[in-house]
Write a protein that holds these residues in place. Structure first.
Motif, PDB file in Angstrom:
ATOM      1  N   UNK A 217      46.453  41.246  46.098  1.00 41.32           N
ATOM      2  CA  UNK A 217      45.383  41.536  45.145  1.00 41.32           C
ATOM      3  C   UNK A 217      44.561  40.280  44.863  1.00 41.32           C
ATOM      4  N   UNK A 218      45.231  39.119  44.898  1.00 36.07           N
ATOM      5  CA  UNK A 218      44.512  37.875  44.620  1.00 36.07           C
ATOM      6  C   UNK A 218      43.575  37.508  45.767  1.00 36.07           C
TER       7      UNK A 218
ATOM      8  N   UNK B 278      42.148  40.008  47.989  1.00 36.48           N
ATOM      9  CA  UNK B 278      41.120  41.050  48.083  1.00 36.48           C
ATOM     10  C   UNK B 278      40.026  40.830  47.050  1.00 36.48           C
TER      11      UNK B 278
ATOM     12  N   UNK C 193      39.291  37.395  39.103  1.00 35.34           N
ATOM     13  CA  UNK C 193      39.634  36.323  40.046  1.00 35.34           C
ATOM     14  C   UNK C 193      39.270  34.930  39.539  1.00 35.34           C
TER      15      UNK C 193
END
Lengths: 308, 320, 324
Positions: free
Chosen positions: C88-89, C91, C123
């Motif tokens: 997830x970090x 993407x 992010x």
């Protein structure tokens, strides 16, 4: 790019056109229908239950151990036992026999109600669908109003206006459930009218009215059957509710709802008197709903394949 | 927007009038002459035989006029808050409805809120855990909620929690601001019974629309942005999958208030539903009319609120 | 230029009622920093699936990445589970995607500003105000007029071209190292398509971002890409620089594709037949049934591996490799 080593050949038309054949013959269509219908186990259960209830109703006189209306004042409120498997009610009537005979009333009310509401609703829905937009929106507005009234209130009023009894109940429930059919049929007709294949077959020279009628029939029948099946359950439940409130089918008739009402007074000592007929209602409603779901899977081409 | 609300209000009033007319007409078709019922109940033994007294009473109550005029007269009074007197008990209907209305609406609203919380929650859980045990359990409960008759569920609960376990009182209802603890204990079963059907239908709808939404392109976009599962579901999927649930609200409200007839009868709750059933069983026409009108108004207003809410949830809806 | 992404032996399967479909079959390629790579092929050849597999965005079930590694900035993307925090970090932050469907790829119930800001708060830990400023700034960069106002619009209030601009802006927000544009302009009108491509070209040049253009439009590839990967039936069957391939297409399929590009005054030569079914494929060359240059030997040999023939040019045609 030297062509001498590489031989040119005809390309064979292999493996590309296998899909369409299996859908053509009628036998396969039936097979596909049956397979789609019984794909889910729960639908099979529902179907078996419907068959069981139908058989019970047909053979009620043979199966029922006692006459459902025969009172035995020596056997009042008997506990469940060998002679009365579910016990007896306050008038000494055998509960099991009454529940078995009750299936006749439930099915009769269900079938009649669905026929009444489906025929009224279909006729009005067709009229609405085929009329010009002003009349159409008038009919649909009135339908909206009818749908927005709490149906139980109307059912109660109509049922008591027509004096309680099977006919009154059928009319009361039938008159409150028909707007749903109007919406369904109207929607189908409108979507058929707007569809491209109408203009396509028209441009090919076919007569407009004939095409529309044929397509409407084709598009209306399936959802109508599905809706009628599910409405069977709903009507049976509505009848039970009315009878439970004492405004539907009245005793001594062996209607499940009124049996619950009578039995409720003895809930502490003889819970089965009200719980057993209620369970019968639930099973029948559940069965019709599941059959309706199965029919939807099998008949609605849009959902075909989507539910795996 | 303002135009839309005004049009909807106008439409709502129209519905109320139409329904009242329908009910008014139906009641005139009910068996039994209200005057005879009135007289037979008022113990005027001498007057009973006197046809002149009948006519006098009929005139006094306005029942000798044509039905449309009776309706207009009745409606004109209703607008001023006068529902007339019960022909059975003789007391003022508006007064006797007062507290009952509060009770029914309190219970109904509670059931409405409860079903709107529990139903979607169950639907989401079962969609996320599709095919797992919890999904099967939720589907089973939803099937029962849809197919079990309200009164039967109520009877089962009374038997189980009242007679067998002695956990909850068998009947009665107290408003929460009078005795909160008692109100809670008395309210649990009726609220649950009224909410069960709506819970089942919202859970089913949420489950299927959630599954559909989870396959949408914008959910893939959300994953591609690096959101975690919780964010994807609650920030992106939830609101969209609740849109179809909002369209169920009108049906839920009707279901809940329809259910109040049965629930109030079984739990002996002094609300509008009980009043209505008693009135129907005793042919108390003015009361029937009054209760129907009030219930219709409540349902119509609730529908209006739901429609406005829908526009707030789905930005694509425009009030034109 | 440093190596950014190394994909090795990537295979993805779908389970269907009729059998297991191997949509991506042992695919290997690499991408350098700031490079533009075209990925071309007919629809259904596994282009999109291979890219979604990298990001682990394949719907599962029925899809599953069954083999392979994808090393990006020193980590193997396929090592993580698809919902893991590590992935997830990456993407939307280091790698972002732009999808084909501008009408359905944005959430209809959220404003543009919210959909964009959430990437930044997630992010880059920006607060709401900063995130909004950055978002409107990026909207301005992708040529959306009056971005401060448009930011508060819902997707349905924008045209398809505008929405795709929003998607581009959203993909650029965290200055990723790699953007995967999956048929990003296919659904748009020709003029808007051209505008958007120029815009993307400018942006990736400015931010030194690598770009993978998944497309079936060879014109686009010729105009913008540095290198091309040609996919057929789940495999890469030819790779090389644009110059190499346009000058000398080796695989008969590539040749066929190029002759499908309309040129003034020339007759089009379509490739006959349909792409093969991907269930239970025989080991022979997948293009065999449609190949105009096949020989008897082709029916006996297994399909060739992608083999380099000089420069950056490689092909997977047995006959061509023999010739060399």
């Amino acid at each position: 790019m030297d062509g001498t080593k590489i031989v040119r050949e005809q390309i064979p038309d292999d493996e590309f056109e296998v899909l369409e054949e299996e859908q053509l013959s009628g036998v396969n269509e039936l097979k596909r229908f049956v397979r789609a219908f019984f794909r889910r186990k729960i639908v099979v259960v529902g179907f078996i239950l419907v068959v069981v209830v139908l058989l019970t109703a047909a053979l009620a006189d043979v199966i029922a151990p006692y006459d459902p209306y025969e009172q035995d004042l020596y056997q009042v409120l008997a506990a469940p036992g060998p002679s009365h498997p579910l016990g007896t009610d306050a008038l000494g009537r055998d509960l099991l026999s009454r529940i078995i005979h009750g299936s006749r009333i439930a099915l009769a009310v269900g079938v009649c109600t669905v026929l009444v509401s489906a025929s009224i609703g279909t006729v009005i829905g067709l009229i609405a669908g085929f009329s010009d937009s002003r009349l159409n929106s008038l009919i649909m507005r009135i339908t909206d109003i009818l749908i927005s009234v709490p149906s139980l209130v109307l059912q109660l009023l109509i049922a008591s206006a027509l004096n309680s009894g099977v006919t009154g109940v059928v009319i009361a429930i039938g008159l409150t459930l028909f707007p749903a059919y109007i919406r369904l049929i109207n929607g189908q007709v409108l979507s058929v009218k707007q569809n491209d294949y109408i203009s396509a077959s028209r441009s090919m020279g076919a007569k407009k009215s004939r095409i529309i009628v044929r397509h409407v029939v084709r598009n209306v029948v399936s959802p109508l059957i599905v809706m009628m099946t599910i409405m069977m359950g709903m009507s049976i439940m509505a009848e039970a509710g009315l009878s439970f409130l004492g405004l539907g089918i009245l005793p001594p008739a062996a209607a499940w709802g009124s049996m619950c009402r009578d039995g409720y007074q003895y809930l502490m000592t003889r819970p089965l008197l009200s719980i057993a007929p209620g369970l019968a209602i639930m099973i029948l409603v559940f069965a019709f709903n599941m059959v309706g779901d199965g029919l939807r899977d099998a008949l609605d081409p849009k959902l075909r394949g989507a539910l795996k | 927007m303002v135009n839309y609300i005004i049009r909807r209000l106008f439409y709502a009033v129209l519905i109320v009038i139409c329904v009242s007319m329908l009910v008014f007409g139906l009641i005139r078709a009910l068996p039994g002459d209200p005057i005879e019922i009135l007289v037979s109940r008022t113990e005027l033994a001498d007057a009973q035989a006197d046809p002149e007294y009948f006519e006098e009473l009929r005139h006094e109550l306005g029942l000798d006029k044509p039905i449309p005029i009776q309706f207009v007269n009745w409606f004109a009074k209703v607008v001023q808050g006068d529902f007339g007197k019960s022909i059975i008990k003789g007391d003022d209907i508006m007064q006797s409805m007062g507290e009952r209305m509060v009770i029914t609406i309190t219970l109904g609203l509670t059931a409405f809120v409860v079903s709107n919380i529990i139903g979607p929650l169950l639907g989401i859980i079962s969609a996320i855990r599709r095919g797992k045990l919890i999904d099967n359990i939720v589907t089973f409960i939803a099937n029962i909620g849809i197919t079990a008759p309200t009164f039967w569920v109520a009877i089962l609960l009374v038997y189980l929690f009242g007679y067998v376990l002695h956990w909850l009182p068998l009947y009665g209802y107290t408003l929460p601001w009078k005795d909160f603890g008692l109100s809670l204990r008395q309210g649990i079963m009726p609220v649950f019974v009224m909410a069960l059907g709506p819970i089942a239908s919202t859970a089913r709808q949420t489950r299927s629309s959630m599954l559909e939404v989870l396959g949408e392109d914008y959910i893939r976009t959300a994953w591609a942005k690096g959101l975690n599962e919780r964010q994807v579901i609650f920030r992106h999927a939830l609101k969209n999958s609740l849109m179809p649930v909002v369209t169920l609200q009108g049906q839920m409200i009707r279901q809940i208030f329809g259910g109040s007839f049965i629930v109030e009868t079984i739990f002996v709750i002094p609300g509008m539903g009980k009043l209505m059933i008693d009135a129907m069983l005793s042919h108390d026409y003015p009361t029937i009319q009054a209760v129907t009108l009030i219930l219709t108004v409540v349902v119509v207003i609730a529908n209006l609120i739901v429609d406005l809410l829908y526009g707030w949830i789905d930005p694509r809806i425009q009030y034109e | 230029m440093g190596r950014l992404l190394t994909v090795n032996g990537l295979s993805t399967e779908f389970r269907t009622e009729r059998g297991v479909v191997r949509a991506v079959n042992n695919v290997s390629y690499n991408i350098d920093e700031g490079e533009i790579v075209g990925l071309v092929g007919e629809s259904g050849c596994g282009k999109s699936v291979s890219q979604l597999s990298l990001m682990q965005l394949i719907p599962n079930p029925p899809g599953r990445v069954v083999a392979g590694s994808a090393e990006f900035e020193g980590v193997d993307l396929l090592k993580y589970t698809r919902r893991s925090r590590e992935l997830c970090a990456i993407r939307g932050n280091r790698i972002s995607m732009i999808f084909q469907e501008p009408m359905t790829s944005l959430n209809p119930a959220m404003t543009i500003a919210r959909q964009m800001s959430e990437v930044l708060t997630l992010h880059l830990n920006l607060d709401k105000k900063e995130a909004r400023e950055r978002s409107t700034d990026m909207l301005a960069q992708v040529g959306i007029p009056d971005p401060g106002k448009r930011a508060d619009d819902y997707p349905h209030q924008l045209s398809g071209g505008m929405r795709q601009r929003v998607m581009v802006a959203m993909a650029m927000l965290c200055s990723p190292k790699l953007i995967i544009a999956d048929e990003a302009t296919t659904a748009l009108d020709a003029t808007i398509q051209a505008q958007l491509l120029e815009l993307m070209y400018d942006l990736v040049g400015r931010y030194h971002t690598a770009l993978v253009m998944v497309t079936h439009n060879l014109g686009i590839v010729a105009r913008y890409a540095d290198r091309v990967n040609v996919m057929y039936a789940g495999r890469i069957i030819e790779t090389g620089t644009v110059k190499e391939i346009w000058a000398d297409p080796l695989h008969p399929y590539t040749e066929g594709l190029l002759s499908c590009v309309p040129k003034l005054g020339e007759k089009l030569e379509p490739i006959k037949g349909m792409p093969p079914s991907l269930i239970n494929r025989p080991a022979t060359c997948p293009f065999l049934p449609r190949c105009r240059f096949r020989t008897a030997a082709c029916f006996k040999e297994p399909a060739a591996e992608l083999t380099y023939v000089g420069g950056q040019h490689a092909t997977a045609c047995n006959r061509r490799l023999e010739e060399r």
